[in-house]
Design an enzyme around this catalytic site. Sequence first.
Site, PDB file in Angstrom:
ATOM      1  CD  GLN A  25      77.860  46.544  99.534  1.00 33.39           C
ATOM      2  OE1 GLN A  25      77.935  45.334  99.397  1.00 33.39           O
ATOM      3  NE2 GLN A  25      78.791  47.245 100.163  1.00 33.39           N
ATOM      4  CG  ASP A  30      77.414  41.811 105.344  1.00 35.77           C
ATOM      5  OD1 ASP A  30      78.538  41.397 104.994  1.00 35.77           O
ATOM      6  OD2 ASP A  30      76.731  42.590 104.657  1.00 35.77           O
ATOM      7  CE  LYS A  79      80.387  42.433  99.636  1.00 36.82           C
ATOM      8  NZ  LYS A  79      79.651  43.405 100.446  1.00 36.82           N
TER       9      LYS A  79
END
Length: 293
Positions: A96, A119, A52
């Site tokens: 994450q 997200d 990412k």
Amino acid sequence: MILLDGKVASAAVKETIKKETTALLENNKRAPHLAAILVGNNGASETYVASKVKNCEEVGFISSLIRFDSNIDEKILLEKIIELNNDASVDGILVQLPLPKHISEAKVIETISPNKDVDGFHPINAGKLVQGLPSFIPATPYGIMLMLEHFNIQTKGTHAVVIGRSNIVGRPMSILLSSNILYGNCTVTICHSHTPNLNEICLQGDILVAALGKPEFVKEDMVKQGAVIIDVGITRVADATAKKGFRIKGDVAFSEVSPKASAITPVPGGVGLMTIAGLLKNTLQAYKNSYEL
Ligand code: NAD
């Protein structure tokens, strides 16, 4: 059979993002900024976050990687998120997953500002998605929609079968495919671990999305002739002959299913790359929202 190549589709999406970022910089604006938090040193999570960060650099974004030990206090993590929520130079925040057992993922997700939730996991964004309001769409289903768009896969009026009902993949995917949007308008059946007659249902799918996390679960006898197959699964399967000691497997037995499919995503090189494209799109959108662009 069309190979739904994530390298090709994600490169095209990233190219448009890069152009927009370049234009911002040329107008003396700052670049969009993604802050990623990594707790512990889980191998797969390390790989995802590194990728990412690298992709942010490729499109001209700023990225910050904030690391914590796996035994970090939940309170410290939440305080860091609040600090990032209040930092006007940060547009998107991602934590994450998975997190260590002593930390509540729900609390962490709900602490991220819905305006920076790139997200798309915050309940406010999930609710907006259900109601068809502008929201941050979870990056993986968003990436799959971008993939369908890139390859112009016709979805309207088709029957889509989604295996998996998680908040991050299966459920939002089923909502998007059933929504009245371009590359939506499917009749959707969502299946899960308590679904009887799974094979029969899958055989009805003009589009089959496999997101259950069981390597090579979907076999040739579960797939309708000419179906579009979207393989979301990513599982590390031990293999002593592989350099890293494992191989990445999808949820679909690619070699036996692909001859029957009209289009299929490979693993690796399919949905995973599109997930990053979705995340970058969300980050750019968060930036634009904050400047009302
Ligand atoms: P999850 O474990 O949260 O959910 C799995 C779902 O599959 C559950 O809803 C469960 O009911 C269903 N399921 C399990 N066994 C089943 C069975 N035998 N029959 C029918 N349904 C069954 O997983 P998740 O987070 O949704 O991830 C699914 C897979 O996708 C994993 O392999 C994960 O690594 C992968 N993933 C990939 C990406 C990507 O970018 N490609 C992103 C997220 C997740």
